[in-house]
Design an enzyme around this catalytic site. Structure first.
Site, PDB file in Angstrom:
ATOM      1  N   SER A 119      65.700  64.882  39.569  1.00 25.84           N
ATOM      2  CA  SER A 119      66.339  64.406  40.793  1.00 25.84           C
ATOM      3  C   SER A 119      67.858  64.435  40.660  1.00 25.84           C
ATOM      4  O   SER A 119      68.399  64.236  39.564  1.00 25.84           O
ATOM      5  CB  SER A 119      65.878  62.970  41.066  1.00 25.84           C
ATOM      6  N   PRO A 120      68.584  64.681  41.760  1.00 30.20           N
ATOM      7  CA  PRO A 120      70.049  64.644  41.692  1.00 30.20           C
ATOM      8  C   PRO A 120      70.538  63.241  41.327  1.00 30.20           C
ATOM      9  O   PRO A 120      70.099  62.263  41.931  1.00 30.20           O
ATOM     10  CB  PRO A 120      70.487  65.044  43.106  1.00 30.20           C
ATOM     11  N   CYS A 174      74.131  61.099  40.471  1.00 31.54           N
ATOM     12  CA  CYS A 174      75.588  61.051  40.366  1.00 31.54           C
ATOM     13  C   CYS A 174      76.007  60.671  38.950  1.00 31.54           C
ATOM     14  O   CYS A 174      75.444  59.753  38.350  1.00 31.54           O
ATOM     15  CB  CYS A 174      76.157  60.042  41.357  1.00 31.54           C
ATOM     16  N   TYR A 196      74.262  57.514  53.470  1.00 30.39           N
ATOM     17  CA  TYR A 196      75.412  58.418  53.543  1.00 30.39           C
ATOM     18  C   TYR A 196      75.474  59.052  54.938  1.00 30.39           C
ATOM     19  O   TYR A 196      74.700  58.719  55.825  1.00 30.39           O
ATOM     20  CB  TYR A 196      75.357  59.424  52.398  1.00 30.39           C
ATOM     21  N   LEU A 226      60.755  55.389  40.838  1.00 30.83           N
ATOM     22  CA  LEU A 226      59.999  54.634  39.834  1.00 30.83           C
ATOM     23  C   LEU A 226      58.677  55.311  39.469  1.00 30.83           C
ATOM     24  O   LEU A 226      57.645  54.668  39.320  1.00 30.83           O
ATOM     25  CB  LEU A 226      59.765  53.191  40.293  1.00 30.83           C
ATOM     26  N   ARG A 242      66.072  58.363  36.583  1.00 30.08           N
ATOM     27  CA  ARG A 242      66.328  57.543  35.386  1.00 30.08           C
ATOM     28  C   ARG A 242      65.338  57.837  34.260  1.00 30.08           C
ATOM     29  O   ARG A 242      65.695  57.785  33.079  1.00 30.08           O
ATOM     30  CB  ARG A 242      66.313  56.064  35.764  1.00 30.08           C
TER      31      ARG A 242
END
Length: 370
Positions: free
Chosen positions: A22-23, A25, A182, A301, A324
């Site tokens: 996943s992208p 930041c 966003y 998750l 993560r």
């Protein structure tokens, strides 16, 4: 055969499995330009075993960055640096490299998360943010400027410019960031969009600007390369954006040829109330897939291989994205393949690492010495 480690075709791009990085930041760019950190980060996770790695939210103009450390693709310097990183990745990995194009809108000009993550005032190096309406994200914050027709045109053209740059450096796919509060999500949600022109009010009007951006990007990105959209399936706030509206948005995107919907949630309001748990957003990917027939990505998750396998095998989603979980275990794909009986690619320098019980984990390999 493992469903998670079966191939999937998106336009002219065939992915060898259903695992996506996943992208995420990294807040480590300088004036939008990637640094050595990005070189290490992207090269590392391109060897995770996932079939596709998506570069973090890559902003289409300087004032669209979430933080001063966020990545952009609006300058020749950034294009050149990303091209160099991709060239390195291609030497050692066949993982598809996607890019998430983004504009933060009113959530721009924020401090890095480890510096508190709050709005940076103009007096401290921040910048004037823009949004559909002059409504701050949080009470007590400075208000964004409501975009006029010239501002909308500028941002559409910025997305086009970044998409052209992405194509030039060989990006395999684009994901448009229509989630997490966003800019595109700000237009979709009645919480943040109070406009009275053609871009506000009805669902059709609130969808108009994100659909215009999709159309503009699709028109300039190579036809055989896929373009998907990440959405926030619900605002988790009563009276906000919800799953029913998301499904209508997905149908409008399907009519335009979108290649996947990446189903996340939340981010437009600090009033959101989310009950977290493993796979808490899978329900959204499942509903969008069921109602539209579009390929979907489940995210949020999902950390256990058997859980990811069940999501794909049961048809709840077509792909699974990890963020993560991949940072914590940069070889998650290898370990999942070993557990589920799948196969992944690995560079020959690492072939000796496969367990003695998993001699086919990396496919047909040979390794000799004298």
């Amino acid at each position: 055969m493992s469903a998670l480690f079966s191939p999937i075709k998106l336009r002219g791009l065939t992915l060898k499995n259903r695992v996506v990085v996943s992208p995420m930041c990294q807040y480590s760019a300088e004036d939008g330009v990637p640094t050595d950190w990005h070189f290490t980060h992207i090269n590392n996770l391109a060897l995770s075993g996932a079939a596709m790695f998506c570069i973090e939210a890559t902003h289409v103009e300087a004032i669209g960055r979430i933080t001063p450390g966020c990545l952009g693709l609006y300058s020749d310097a950034s294009e050149a640096a990303l091209k160099q990183i991709l060239a390195s990745v291609r030497k050692h990995s066949s993982t598809a490299i996607a890019m998430q194009l983004a504009h933060a809108g009113r959530k721009a000009s924020s401090a890095k998360p480890w510096d508190g993550g709050q709005l940076i005032p103009l007096s401290e190096g921040g910048w004037q943010t823009v949004a559909p309406s002059a409504i701050p994200h949080k009470e007590g914050e400075a208000a964004p400027l409501a975009l006029d027709s010239a501002g909308l045109k500028r941002i559409r053209e910025a997305f086009v410019d970044s998409a052209k740059r992405a194509a030039r450096i060989g990006i395999d796919a684009i994901e448009l960031h229509g989630a997490h509060g966003y800019l595109m999500h700000q237009f979709l949600s009645p919480i943040s969009n109070k406009r009275t022109d053609d871009y506000g009010g009805s669902l059709e009007n609130r969808m108009r600007f994100p659909l215009e951006i999709y159309d503009a990007v699709r028109a300039v990105f190579p036809h055989d390369k896929p373009v998907g959209m990440r959405v926030s399936s619900t605002d988790w706030v009563e009276g906000g954006w919800d799953l029913a509206q998301t499904i209508e948005f997905a149908r409008a995107l399907k009519a335009r040829g979108v290649d996947w919907i990446d189903a996340s949630s939340g981010g437009v309001s600090p009033l959101q109330k989310i009950t977290l748990g493993p796979g808490y957003q899978v329900q959204f990917a499942e509903a969008i897939k069921r109602e539209t027939g579009l390929p979907t990505i489940a995210v949020g998750l999902i950390t256990e291989p058997k859980h990811a396998e069940e999501i794909v095998a049961s048809g709840k989603a077509d792909m699974v994205a990890l963020a993560r979980g991949m940072l914590y275990d940069p070889r998650w794909g290898w370990h999942a393949a070993a557990e589920l009986g799948g196969e992944v690619e690995a560079p020959p320098q690492y072939w000796r690492s496969q367990p003695s019980t998993q001699k086919a984990l990396f496919g047909k390999t040979t390794f000799g010495a004298r």
